[in-house]
Each structure stands twice: as structure tokens, then as C-alpha cells.
Design an enzyme around this catalytic site. Structure first.
Site, PDB file in Angstrom:
ATOM      1  N   HIS A 179      46.064  43.165  23.399  1.00 47.09           N
ATOM      2  CA  HIS A 179      47.261  43.713  24.036  1.00 47.09           C
ATOM      3  C   HIS A 179      48.019  44.440  22.943  1.00 47.09           C
ATOM      4  O   HIS A 179      47.953  44.047  21.770  1.00 47.09           O
ATOM      5  CB  HIS A 179      48.198  42.608  24.529  1.00 47.09           C
ATOM      6  CG  HIS A 179      47.629  41.700  25.567  1.00 47.09           C
ATOM      7  ND1 HIS A 179      46.917  40.579  25.270  1.00 47.09           N
ATOM      8  CD2 HIS A 179      47.715  41.751  26.914  1.00 47.09           C
ATOM      9  CE1 HIS A 179      46.573  39.969  26.387  1.00 47.09           C
ATOM     10  NE2 HIS A 179      47.032  40.663  27.396  1.00 47.09           N
ATOM     11  N   ASP A 226      49.740  41.949  20.761  1.00 45.36           N
ATOM     12  CA  ASP A 226      48.942  41.027  19.933  1.00 45.36           C
ATOM     13  C   ASP A 226      48.880  41.577  18.520  1.00 45.36           C
ATOM     14  O   ASP A 226      48.709  40.836  17.552  1.00 45.36           O
ATOM     15  CB  ASP A 226      47.494  40.920  20.432  1.00 45.36           C
ATOM     16  CG  ASP A 226      47.388  40.329  21.821  1.00 45.36           C
ATOM     17  OD1 ASP A 226      48.324  39.627  22.234  1.00 45.36           O
ATOM     18  OD2 ASP A 226      46.364  40.581  22.481  1.00 45.36           O
ATOM     19  N   MET A 277      37.976  47.270  24.267  1.00 46.13           N
ATOM     20  CA  MET A 277      38.952  47.196  25.369  1.00 46.13           C
ATOM     21  C   MET A 277      40.356  47.002  24.824  1.00 46.13           C
ATOM     22  O   MET A 277      40.559  46.295  23.841  1.00 46.13           O
ATOM     23  CB  MET A 277      38.579  46.020  26.288  1.00 46.13           C
ATOM     24  CG  MET A 277      39.516  45.769  27.448  1.00 46.13           C
ATOM     25  SD  MET A 277      40.890  44.675  27.040  1.00 46.13           S
ATOM     26  CE  MET A 277      40.288  43.091  27.594  1.00 46.13           C
ATOM     27  N   GLU A 286      42.450  43.190  36.774  1.00 48.73           N
ATOM     28  CA  GLU A 286      42.102  41.759  36.723  1.00 48.73           C
ATOM     29  C   GLU A 286      42.964  40.969  37.703  1.00 48.73           C
ATOM     30  O   GLU A 286      44.190  40.977  37.618  1.00 48.73           O
ATOM     31  CB  GLU A 286      42.312  41.249  35.299  1.00 48.73           C
ATOM     32  CG  GLU A 286      42.012  39.766  35.150  1.00 48.73           C
ATOM     33  CD  GLU A 286      42.133  39.298  33.714  1.00 48.73           C
ATOM     34  OE1 GLU A 286      42.217  40.148  32.796  1.00 48.73           O
ATOM     35  OE2 GLU A 286      42.142  38.074  33.507  1.00 48.73           O
ATOM     36  N   LYS A 340      44.267  37.466  39.793  1.00 46.37           N
ATOM     37  CA  LYS A 340      44.541  36.039  39.603  1.00 46.37           C
ATOM     38  C   LYS A 340      45.400  35.603  40.790  1.00 46.37           C
ATOM     39  O   LYS A 340      46.297  36.333  41.210  1.00 46.37           O
ATOM     40  CB  LYS A 340      45.278  35.841  38.279  1.00 46.37           C
ATOM     41  CG  LYS A 340      45.390  34.386  37.853  1.00 46.37           C
ATOM     42  CD  LYS A 340      46.014  34.273  36.473  1.00 46.37           C
ATOM     43  CE  LYS A 340      46.089  32.835  36.033  1.00 46.37           C
ATOM     44  NZ  LYS A 340      46.759  32.677  34.737  1.00 46.37           N
ATOM     45  N   GLU A 354      37.736  37.464  36.087  1.00 41.87           N
ATOM     46  CA  GLU A 354      37.713  36.333  35.150  1.00 41.87           C
ATOM     47  C   GLU A 354      37.219  35.084  35.880  1.00 41.87           C
ATOM     48  O   GLU A 354      37.709  34.756  36.965  1.00 41.87           O
ATOM     49  CB  GLU A 354      39.110  36.089  34.574  1.00 41.87           C
ATOM     50  CG  GLU A 354      39.142  34.804  33.741  1.00 41.87           C
ATOM     51  CD  GLU A 354      40.443  34.553  33.001  1.00 41.87           C
ATOM     52  OE1 GLU A 354      41.003  35.516  32.446  1.00 41.87           O
ATOM     53  OE2 GLU A 354      40.876  33.389  32.978  1.00 41.87           O
ATOM     54  N   HIS A 376      39.867  32.603  37.081  1.00 37.33           N
ATOM     55  CA  HIS A 376      40.784  33.074  38.113  1.00 37.33           C
ATOM     56  C   HIS A 376      40.161  33.014  39.503  1.00 37.33           C
ATOM     57  O   HIS A 376      40.853  32.726  40.481  1.00 37.33           O
ATOM     58  CB  HIS A 376      41.238  34.499  37.804  1.00 37.33           C
ATOM     59  CG  HIS A 376      42.010  34.596  36.523  1.00 37.33           C
ATOM     60  ND1 HIS A 376      42.499  35.778  36.036  1.00 37.33           N
ATOM     61  CD2 HIS A 376      42.384  33.645  35.621  1.00 37.33           C
ATOM     62  CE1 HIS A 376      43.133  35.554  34.897  1.00 37.33           C
ATOM     63  NE2 HIS A 376      43.068  34.262  34.627  1.00 37.33           N
ATOM     64  N   ASP A 411      35.738  38.857  32.079  1.00 38.71           N
ATOM     65  CA  ASP A 411      36.373  37.813  31.267  1.00 38.71           C
ATOM     66  C   ASP A 411      35.628  36.513  31.498  1.00 38.71           C
ATOM     67  O   ASP A 411      35.757  35.879  32.552  1.00 38.71           O
ATOM     68  CB  ASP A 411      37.852  37.643  31.653  1.00 38.71           C
ATOM     69  CG  ASP A 411      38.761  38.648  30.949  1.00 38.71           C
ATOM     70  OD1 ASP A 411      38.233  39.510  30.212  1.00 38.71           O
ATOM     71  OD2 ASP A 411      39.990  38.565  31.137  1.00 38.71           O
ATOM     72  N   ASP A 431      45.222  27.467  35.301  1.00 34.02           N
ATOM     73  CA  ASP A 431      44.279  28.355  34.608  1.00 34.02           C
ATOM     74  C   ASP A 431      43.964  27.770  33.228  1.00 34.02           C
ATOM     75  O   ASP A 431      44.784  27.819  32.320  1.00 34.02           O
ATOM     76  CB  ASP A 431      44.955  29.727  34.456  1.00 34.02           C
ATOM     77  CG  ASP A 431      44.080  30.738  33.763  1.00 34.02           C
ATOM     78  OD1 ASP A 431      42.844  30.605  33.834  1.00 34.02           O
ATOM     79  OD2 ASP A 431      44.637  31.674  33.166  1.00 34.02           O
ATOM     80  N   ASP A 452      41.215  28.394  31.069  1.00 38.14           N
ATOM     81  CA  ASP A 452      40.627  29.255  30.033  1.00 38.14           C
ATOM     82  C   ASP A 452      39.751  28.464  29.062  1.00 38.14           C
ATOM     83  O   ASP A 452      39.888  28.576  27.830  1.00 38.14           O
ATOM     84  CB  ASP A 452      41.727  30.000  29.256  1.00 38.14           C
ATOM     85  CG  ASP A 452      42.474  31.019  30.111  1.00 38.14           C
ATOM     86  OD1 ASP A 452      41.873  31.538  31.069  1.00 38.14           O
ATOM     87  OD2 ASP A 452      43.644  31.293  29.810  1.00 38.14           O
ATOM     88  N   ASP A 511      37.528  35.366  27.422  1.00 33.15           N
ATOM     89  CA  ASP A 511      38.978  35.218  27.548  1.00 33.15           C
ATOM     90  C   ASP A 511      39.252  33.728  27.713  1.00 33.15           C
ATOM     91  O   ASP A 511      39.460  33.236  28.826  1.00 33.15           O
ATOM     92  CB  ASP A 511      39.508  36.009  28.746  1.00 33.15           C
ATOM     93  CG  ASP A 511      41.027  35.949  28.808  1.00 33.15           C
ATOM     94  OD1 ASP A 511      41.636  35.431  27.856  1.00 33.15           O
ATOM     95  OD2 ASP A 511      41.609  36.405  29.811  1.00 33.15           O
TER      96      ASP A 511
HETATM   97  C1  GLT Z   1      46.491  36.589  29.559  1.00 35.25           C
HETATM   98  C2  GLT Z   1      45.730  36.247  30.822  1.00 35.25           C
HETATM   99  C3  GLT Z   1      44.357  36.779  30.809  1.00 35.25           C
HETATM  100  C4  GLT Z   1      44.300  38.270  30.790  1.00 35.25           C
HETATM  101  C5  GLT Z   1      44.860  38.862  29.562  1.00 35.25           C
HETATM  102  C6  GLT Z   1      44.877  40.352  29.706  1.00 35.25           C
HETATM  103  S1  GLT Z   1      46.385  38.229  29.148  1.00 35.25           S
HETATM  104  O1  GLT Z   1      46.028  35.846  28.491  1.00 35.25           O
HETATM  105  O2  GLT Z   1      45.732  34.832  30.951  1.00 35.25           O
HETATM  106  O3  GLT Z   1      43.603  36.310  31.870  1.00 35.25           O
HETATM  107  O4  GLT Z   1      42.953  38.660  30.837  1.00 35.25           O
HETATM  108  O5  GLT Z   1      46.133  40.847  29.963  1.00 35.25           O
HETATM  109 MN    MN Z   2      42.744  32.853  32.640  1.00 35.22          MN
HETATM  110 MN    MN Z   3      41.597  37.244  31.661  1.00 35.64          MN
END
Ligand code: GLT
Ligand code: MN
Ligand code: MN
Length: 412
Positions: A60, A63, A94, A187, A189, A223, A226, A251, A261, A263, A293
């Protein structure tokens, strides 16, 4: 120091693995507890990821460059980062924009009720695109984390969709005018951080894209976590994105069902679904980045972060090898051939309608009882798949043994 195990699963540049700066840089804070790890400087992340075998890093705007950096500070930070990329042979495939952290985005960015905030969001995105283009990125991700509501009475969802569409159309024009050649990847969610986020799944995104002025410029960045948060089958979602020619980025991570979420490290929870995902990505010829991600558990120190990163990449490569074994497993393939053969052929020409075919089809008779009676050997197929993933099948020795068992007509 993380020891890189050198074997056939060791990540290599040609594997196209990438991580967001925000992923390995995640400091383990959560809504209930403070950060547990110190910040890692972006050039250091570049060095460490390169040593582990990654191809690149994604970012980003914020970042790398703090929200309130001066132009002189920005130039210095970007120059140091570019040097690290060059020194460690790392790419930035990206780029994206942070439209969720600053309090100004508390009610959305492209869909904020306030027109000035919507304008600021577009301005911030154009600047993030300038940065991404400067770093050589070819994909620009848009994750609308704050594009949603807690209170539906506060905003007409049709207005929100209109503002969202106008925002992306505007950015597509900017992309064309600047000749950046970005492919945008949207993306989805379902919720978090908002109570409900607009365009909740990859399917919603795919439908929305067709309403844009330049739909070809825009695809998706699904993702794992998500889609799984919505209880959906990620493998099916990816197949639909590939089928639509819209899988511009992905992702990869993991998620326990029915949670926030998480991750998690790729493949840490959903081994079988991720096996089918990897098989699909590999066999469909997806050529984009394999981007993780995800972030390390809050329990970890820095060494744990690098174990996490290596783990994501190794698991992908292991599942890729499993996919290869699946394609070469004599018994699995024989079973698949039998299933296909028992399925017969398209004798009524359903692949294409004609008036004549339709009248023949309407006149045809079907032995519904016989067709309904036939069982399908999916239990056996799934057990063989499970055993292959668990490592009971698949080695050369095992395959020889299996082949002779199959010949001898043994039930496995
Ligand atoms: C954030 C989010 C991710 C996204 C990122 C891209 S930012 O961390 O949780 O799923 O992919 O903006
Ligand atoms: Mn996520
Ligand atoms: Mn993501």
C-alpha cells in the site's frame, strides 16, 4: 536465523511468490491487545524475503511512505526501497492504496457520504498509482474495507454503488491517460472492519465489473479467508473468476470457518480445499503472482515471522507436487476415466441450441428409473485423494505397488 531447508519444495524466484509489506510486517496487534513485534523496515523485508526465495513484495502507499511524509522524505524512502529491490533482485508486481486506516475513512472512501472525502480518496488512489507505476507494478488492487455500513438507514445502497462505480471509472480513465497499463483487481470481503461491506464476494465483484465503463481493465483479487468467511467454496469462486478471464491477482492465506478474518498461514487449516485450489491454479495456466496475504500468529517473534513466510511458500509447492501426483496416479485417473465414460456423451447437442434439436429433445424418452439408480464412486475417489494428500500414496514406490494392486483387481 531461519534455516532454509533445501529440497524440491524450496521456494525459487520462478515460483512467483510475493508477500505484502503489511503481511510479514504485521506486528501482531489485535482489538484486545497491543503490538508484540517491532516494526521491520521495508528494505530489510525485501532482503529477508529474497533470501527465502520470494519473487517480490507488494505494498500500500502507506506501507512504504507514511501518510504525512513530505515530498523530500518520500523521495528518500522510495530511493532506498528501489535500491533494496535492485540489490536483492525483487519486484513489485502489485500496488494498492490504503483507504481504511486513517480516521477520515470512518464512513468509507469511494462510498463516503461526504463528497470531499470521496474526492480525497480518489486523489490518494491516483497518487498511489503514480507510486506503483514508478515501482514497476502492473496490477493495482482495490480492497474496499471501509466501503460499507453498520446502519443501512444512513446511506442508500444504490447511491453507494453509483459512487463506487464512478470512482473506479474515474481511475480507469486516469490509468489510460497516464499510460500506466494497470490491471485493477477488486478484492471482496463480506464484513470487517465494517458491519457489512458492499460487494461482499468475488461473485458480486464480477457482476459489478460488467457495469463499469472499461470492464476489460478490471478483474478480481479474491482472498481465501474472505470467501470462507461467507461460508463459500473458494475453489468454485476462483474457477468462476478464471472462466470470466478475470483472475488478475490472488490473495492466498487460510481461515477457520465462521471466524473473524484470520489471515492464517497458507494451508494451515484447509488442506484439501487448498489442494484443489492449487491444482486449479496450476492446471488452468494462471500466470499471475502467487501472493500471500497472511500474517504470523501473535505468539511469534521475528524468527517466527520468517518461519511463517517460508511455510506459506513450501506448502504451496508441496500441494503443487501433490497435484502432479494426482494427475499421474493410475488408480485415481482410472476412476476418473470410468466416471467420465459412465457419464456418456452429449448426444442431444446441448452445447448449442437449435429449434430442430429442441424438438427432438422434447420428443425423447428417458429411462429415469435406470438413470436415477446409478451410484457414483465419489467416496472412493475422495478417500484416494485424501490418502494422496496425507502422503500414503504418490511416491514412486507407492505408485508401483498401487499399479500391481490395480492389475490384480484389489480393492484399495
Ligand atoms: C488489508 C486487508 C487485505 C487486503 C489488503 C489490500 S489490506 O490487510 O485485510 O485483505 O488485501 O488492501
Ligand atoms: Mn483477510
Ligand atoms: Mn487481501
Amino acid at each position: 536465523m531461519t534455516k532454509v531447508i533445501a529440497d524440491q519444495f524450496t521456494p525459487k524466484k520462478e515460483d512467483r511468490f510475493t508477500f505484502g509489506l503489511w503481511t510479514v510486517g504485521n506486528r501482531g496487534g489485535d482489538p484486545f491487545g497491543d503490538r508484540v513485534r517491532t516494526a521491520l523496515a521495508p528494505p530489510y523485508i525485501v532482503k529477508k524475503l529474497s533470501e527465502l526465495g520470494a519473487y517480490g513484495v507488494n505494498l500500500h502507499d502507506n506501507d512504504l511512505v507514511p501518510f504525512d511524509a513530505t515530498p523530500a522524505e518520500t523521495d528518500k524512502i522510495v530511493a532506498e526501497f528501489k535500491k533494496a529491490l535492485k540489490d536483492y533482485d525483487m519486484k513489485v508486481p502489485m500496488a494498492t492504496v490504503n483507504l481504511f486506516y486513517h480516521p477520515i475513512f470512518r464512513d468509507g472512501a469511494f462510498t463516503a457520504s461526504n463528497a470531499k472525502i470521496r474526492a480525497f480518496a480518489i486523489q490518494k488512489t491516483m497518487k498511489a498509482m503514480d507510486l506503483g507505476a514508478d515501482l514497476g507494478a502492473s496490477v493495482f488492487v482495490l480492497w474496499g474495507g471501509r466501503e460499507g455500513v453498520e446502519v443501512d438507514a444512513s446511506k442508500n445502497a444504490l447511491d453507494a454503488l453509483k459512487w463506487y462505480r464512478e470512482g473506479i471509472n474515474y481511475l480507469c480513465e486516469y490509468n489510460a491517460e497516464q499510460k500506466y497499463n494497470f490491471k485493477f483487481a477488486l478484492e471482496a470481503k463480506p464484513n470487517e472492519p465494517r458491519g457489512d461491506i458492499y460487494l461482499a464476494t468475488t461473485g458480486h465483484m464480477l457482476a459489478f465489473i460488467e457495469t463499469l465503463d472499461q470492464p476489460k481493465m478490471v478483474g478480481v483479487n479474491p482472498e481465501v479467508a474472505h470467501e470462507q468467511m461467507s461460508g463459500l467454496n473458494f475453489y468454485h469462486g476462483i474457477a468462476q473468476a478464471i472462466d470470466a478471464g478475470k483472475l488478475y491477482h490472488i490473495d492466498l492465506n487460510d481461515q477457520k470457518p465462521g471466524r473473524y478474518d484470520q489471515d492464517l498461514r497458507f494451508g494451515s487449516e484447509s488442506i484439501k480445499p487448498m489442494f484443489h485450489l492449487v491444482r486449479l491454479l496450476e492446471e488452468s495456466g494462471y500466470k499471475g503472482s502467487l501472493h500471500f496475504d497472511a500474517h504470523a500468529y501473535r505468539t511469534e517473534d521475528e524468527e517466527g515471522v520468517w518461519s511463517f513466510a517460508l511455510g506459506c511458500m513450501r506448502t504451496y509447492n508441496i500441494l503443487k507436487e501433490k497435484a502432479r501426483q494426482f494427475a499421474g496416479d493410475p488408480e485415481i485417473q482410472e476412476l476418473l476415466r470410468d466416471i467420465k465414460a459412465a457419464g456418456g456423451t452429449d448426444e442431444y447437442g446441448l452445447n448449442k441450441y437449435s429449434k430442430d434439436k429442441a424438438s427432438k429433445l422434447k420428443a425423447a424418452t428417458f429411462d429415469t428409473e435406470a438413470l436415477a439408480k446409478r451410484g457414483l464412486p465419489y467416496e472412493k475417489l475422495d478417500q484416494l485423494t485424501t490418502e494422496l494428500i496425507l502422503g500414503v500414496r504418490g511416491s514412486a514406490a507407492n505408485s508401483d505397488q498401487l499399479r500391481s494392486q490395480v492389475k490384480a483387481g484389489a480393492r484399495v
